[in-house]
Design a protein around this motif. Structure first.
Motif, mmCIF file in Angstrom:
data_model
loop_
_atom_site.group_PDB
_atom_site.id
_atom_site.type_symbol
_atom_site.label_atom_id
_atom_site.label_comp_id
_atom_site.label_asym_id
_atom_site.label_seq_id
_atom_site.Cartn_x
_atom_site.Cartn_y
_atom_site.Cartn_z
ATOM 1 N N ILE A 228 -1.170 38.007 -49.319
ATOM 2 C CA ILE A 228 -2.444 37.296 -49.189
ATOM 3 C C ILE A 228 -3.240 37.814 -48.001
ATOM 4 N N THR A 229 -2.525 38.043 -46.896
ATOM 5 C CA THR A 229 -3.203 38.488 -45.673
ATOM 6 C C THR A 229 -3.782 39.894 -45.806
ATOM 7 N N ASP A 230 -3.053 40.764 -46.512
ATOM 8 C CA ASP A 230 -3.454 42.180 -46.570
ATOM 9 C C ASP A 230 -4.460 42.488 -47.670
ATOM 10 N N SER A 231 -4.623 41.579 -48.637
ATOM 11 C CA SER A 231 -5.529 41.854 -49.758
ATOM 12 C C SER A 231 -6.638 40.810 -49.802
ATOM 13 N N PRO A 232 -7.854 41.196 -49.423
ATOM 14 C CA PRO A 232 -8.969 40.231 -49.481
ATOM 15 C C PRO A 232 -9.198 39.676 -50.878
ATOM 16 N N ILE A 234 -6.932 39.189 -53.318
ATOM 17 C CA ILE A 234 -5.910 38.192 -53.635
ATOM 18 C C ILE A 234 -6.136 36.932 -52.809
ATOM 19 N N ALA A 235 -6.474 37.115 -51.527
ATOM 20 C CA ALA A 235 -6.731 35.961 -50.669
ATOM 21 C C ALA A 235 -7.855 35.105 -51.226
ATOM 22 N N GLU A 236 -8.924 35.764 -51.713
ATOM 23 C CA GLU A 236 -10.051 35.020 -52.262
ATOM 24 C C GLU A 236 -9.635 34.247 -53.507
ATOM 25 N N GLN A 237 -8.798 34.876 -54.358
ATOM 26 C CA GLN A 237 -8.385 34.211 -55.586
ATOM 27 C C GLN A 237 -7.474 33.016 -55.292
ATOM 28 N N VAL A 238 -6.524 33.203 -54.359
ATOM 29 C CA VAL A 238 -5.620 32.115 -53.999
ATOM 30 C C VAL A 238 -6.390 30.956 -53.380
ATOM 31 N N TYR A 244 -7.188 22.384 -51.187
ATOM 32 C CA TYR A 244 -6.879 21.036 -50.687
ATOM 33 C C TYR A 244 -5.366 20.949 -50.560
ATOM 34 N N PHE A 245 -4.871 20.835 -49.331
ATOM 35 C CA PHE A 245 -3.437 20.951 -49.083
ATOM 36 C C PHE A 245 -2.858 19.659 -48.499
ATOM 37 N N VAL A 246 -1.652 19.339 -48.959
ATOM 38 C CA VAL A 246 -0.869 18.246 -48.401
ATOM 39 C C VAL A 246 0.527 18.792 -48.142
ATOM 40 N N GLY A 266 -6.339 30.026 -44.705
ATOM 41 C CA GLY A 266 -7.406 30.863 -44.181
ATOM 42 C C GLY A 266 -8.089 30.171 -43.016
ATOM 43 N N ASP A 267 -9.429 30.164 -43.017
ATOM 44 C CA ASP A 267 -10.157 29.525 -41.910
ATOM 45 C C ASP A 267 -10.572 28.097 -42.247
#
Length: 725
Positions: A228-232, A234-238, A244-246, A266-267
């Motif tokens: 995720i970190t190395d591929s923008p 893939i990061a965008e898709q994820v 929304y995280f719990v 991410g940010d």
């Protein structure tokens, strides 16, 4: 690769298959919030992150976070498919999904860190890495053994497990083989063997793993985070899929899991974390409460909610838990986040503190107390014996077996891996293919009672046969639970429920006393808990030398105490074996808890005094054995009793045990029935004097027994019809 592995990379595999939708319309936002206490309500309404929920034991944290998720969905804050709820066990994830289905949010993804990472890694593997996918190894032991031999290390099974655990700690703390020696020195960590040897074996293990294209659980998390970190792209898709995280049990997060969580986020800051610093018990495996206690520093604008209303335990149990933590020597951050529980249940019995001469005496007495609890109406599945290390289990297995009490070992063969359960599931799936509108419970019991599966009306003799029977009986009981919760549920619905539970290892409860380590007991609860072996050197464990290590052991004791709803018994023995040197000391965690008690000699004198008051009604001899005291005579003394009455009592007991689906001894033991047949009581007062007829059983079965003693047919009561108290 495990039950969460997708069969093949497919677009629907990444977001996850949709859970079954509810038959009716989802509940309204107002209905979702109904019944929450003020603090839970505050948590549920805080639908925008960052949010930190500090939740004490038994305070309803799962209720709070699932209602928060469902309320966010119902009010349009976030679509179901964009929520990822992360927890630490497949059982907890399965429970969360079940609650969310009931709240109208069936498509929310509730998964463990490993299950979520595996799905993402499998889905993105072709574009991110390419080539053949690696094989996920369930256990490191084989590879660690090979690596150890390559380094000239002679390892027995214990040494092998210790080395595998040290490699896991290194990987979750992001410690490379070259840095291992310096890191353990800085962390003041004592390795299981010379640090240089661990580093060499760790390096050899990683080399073998890469050569053979193998992936362990830690490498899987690390590789997913790196992808995720190395591929923008893939990061965008994820991040567009999950926004929304719990995160449940946030005090147990380790640095590697935090690395993956940060990659998912991410940010953004739409995250809700839930945890209790007082239940941090996995530091030895790399977990740290620092991410929880430091949440306000990471997110100064975060909303904080504290859940302290304890709905699980009686005030007496809660008092023990609070007092144990107040004695903690830690200060600073952990002290700032201390949660003082406030009991919400009515009063219960006072906790028991008991000292014994030796371990066999302790185990035998605990088994007798458990048998008495079962006789008085407490289901065996609602009783647990908890200990510090697994090796303590053997004495209690023996003692419970001798007492005729069934038990289950937590951590033994997984429920859905048992041969009889696999066969039952196969047969149930086949039967569910037809258009069968028969009542669910009757259909399931009919199928399970087929000769090739083998559920009988009563439990058979023999440990292995009884374990098989208990497994099948648990399936039958689950069918009743499903039918009660969902009117009109079909066999197909039941099979769907079983498949969901199998995928999440959410096994139904077995009818047996649970034997478990304190670590394995976390997240569970029982009506009655026996904490055993509470001596210095065992709790705290002998190698807990640093103050923080001792405080973690105290938190482990706290976790054990807070597993109990009503009955809490704590015990220790002064010697290992009968006749051994009585040099052990009670655990320091009992200081300030146990009341001043008479010496062992005085306790034994009191027991002898009580024994002298029980004399054989035939020959006048003092009765010492429990069975003799129950009968009121020596076992070999003659006694006249109505054999027809005894047979009638046994036949009645068979009917009740069949109706209630419990072993016959749970209703009344043979000795109790014989005592009733010998005394032939004619009133509840006389019946209550017979040992084994407690208040609960007197209320439940008293009138039926008295009718039989009077030569009359007993009326069918609620208890006879299968109701349980």
């Amino acid at each position: 690769m495990g039950p969460d592995e997708p069969r093949a990379a497919h677009p629907t595999d990444f977001p996850g298959g949709a859970a079954p939708s509810l038959a009716g319309p989802p509940p309204s936002p107002e209905a979702i919030l109904r019944g929450l206490d003020p603090e839970q309500l505050e948590a549920a309404r805080s639908v925008r992150g960052p949010v930190c929920i500090l939740a004490g034991a038994g305070t309803g944290k799962t209720r709070a976070i699932t209602h928060r998720i469902a309320y966010a969905v119902a009010t349009g804050v976030v679509p179901e498919q964009q929520i990822l709820a992360v927890t630490f066990t497949t059982r907890a994830a399965g429970e969360m999904r079940g609650r969310l289905r009931a709240l109208g949010a069936p498509r929310v993804q509730a998964r463990t860190f490993h299950a979520a990472a595996l799905r993402q890694l499998s889905y993105f593997w072709p574009q991110a890495i390419g080539g053949p996918k690696p094989t996920l190894v369930d256990s490191k032991l084989g590879l660690v053994s090979e690596a150890g031999r390559a380094c000239g290390l002679q390892l027995d099974r214990t040494g092998l497990r210790d080395l595998a655990g040290e490699i896991e700690w290194s990987k979750v703390t992001q410690t490379r083989p070259a840095d291992y020696e310096a890191t353990v020195t800085k962390a003041n960590r004592t390795p299981p063997m010379p640090a240089r040897d661990v580093a060499r074996a760790y390096d050899a293990y990683e080399e073998l793993r890469r050569e053979r294209n193998l992936l362990d659980f830690e490498s899987m998390l690390e590789l997913t985070a790196a992808m995720i970190t190395d591929s923008p792209q893939i990061a965008e898709q994820v991040r567009s899929q999950y926004r929304y995280f719990v995160v449940d049990e946030f005090q147990d997060v380790n640095p590697l899991q935090k690395l993956l969580l940060d990659a998912w986020l991410g940010d953004r800051d739409d995250i809700c974390v839930v945890g209790d610093p007082n239940q941090t018990i996995y530091s030895f495996a790399g977990a740290t409460p620092g991410y929880l206690t430091g949440f306000s520093a990471a997110y100064p604008h975060a909303t904080f909610v504290r859940l302290v209303r304890d709905y699980r335990s009686t005030p007496q149990v809660v008092k023990v838990a609070n007092t144990a933590l107040r004695a903690a020597g830690s200060a600073g951050t952990a002290r700032e986040h201390h949660l003082e529980l406030v009991a919400q249940r009515p009063d219960g019995p006072e906790p028991a503190y008991t000292e014994y001469d030796d371990e066999p005496a302790e185990a035998t007495s605990v088994a007798r107390k458990i048998a008495a609890l079962i006789e008085s109406g407490t289901p065996a599945r609602q009783i647990a014996v908890l200990f510090r290390v697994n090796s303590q289990s053997a004495a209690y297995e023996q003692a419970l077996g001798d007492a005729g009490v069934s038990f289950t070992l937590r951590g033994a063969t997984q429920f859905f891996d048992r041969p009889e359960i696999k066969k039952a599931l196969h047969t149930l799936r086949g039967a569910a293919q037809g258009d069968d509108a028969a009542p669910l419970v009757a259909t399931v019991r009919h199928i399970l009672q087929q000769p090739q599966i083998g559920l009988t009306e009563t439990a058979p003799e023999g440990r292995q046969a009884r374990e098989k029977w208990e497994s099948l009986a648990a399936l039958a009981q689950l069918a009743e639970d499903v039918a009660t919760e969902r009117a009109g549920a079909t066999l197909a619905d039941f099979v769907t429920e079983l498949q969901a539970r199998a995928a999440t290892e959410h096994a139904p409860g077995l009818e047996g006393v649970t034997l478990a380590s304190l670590h394995a007991a976390k997240g569970l609860e029982w009506d009655a808990v026996f904490l055993v072996g509470l001596t210095e050197g065992m709790l705290p464990i002998i190698y807990a030398e640093e103050p923080e290590q001792v405080e973690e052991e105290r938190r482990l004791f706290y976790v054990g105490v807070t597993r109990a709803r009503e009955h809490l018994s704590m015990s220790w023995s002064l010697a290992r074996s009968p006749g051994g040197r009585k040099s052990r000391k009670p655990s320091r965690f009992l200081d300030g808890l146990r009341p001043a008690s008479p010496s062992l000699a005085a306790q034994r004198g009191e027991r002898r005094k009580q024994a002298r008051t029980a004399q054989c009604r035939v020959c006048g001899t003092t009765l010492l054995e429990a069975a003799e005291r129950k009968l009121g005579r020596c076992l070999d003394c003659p006694s006249n009793y109505d054999e027809a009455l005894l047979e009638s009592l046994r036949e009645w007991r068979r009917g009740v045990s069949t109706e209630q689906k419990v072993p016959a001894y749970v209703v009344f033991t043979d000795a109790t029935l014989q005592a009733i047949a010998e005394h032939v009581p004619s009133s509840t007062t006389q019946l209550a004097r017979i040992s084994g007829v407690g208040a609960v059983k007197l209320e439940r079965y008293g009138q039926a027994v008295l009718a039989l003693c009077a030569g009359e047919a007993p009326e069918r009561t609620g208890a006879d019809e299968g109701e349980t108290a």
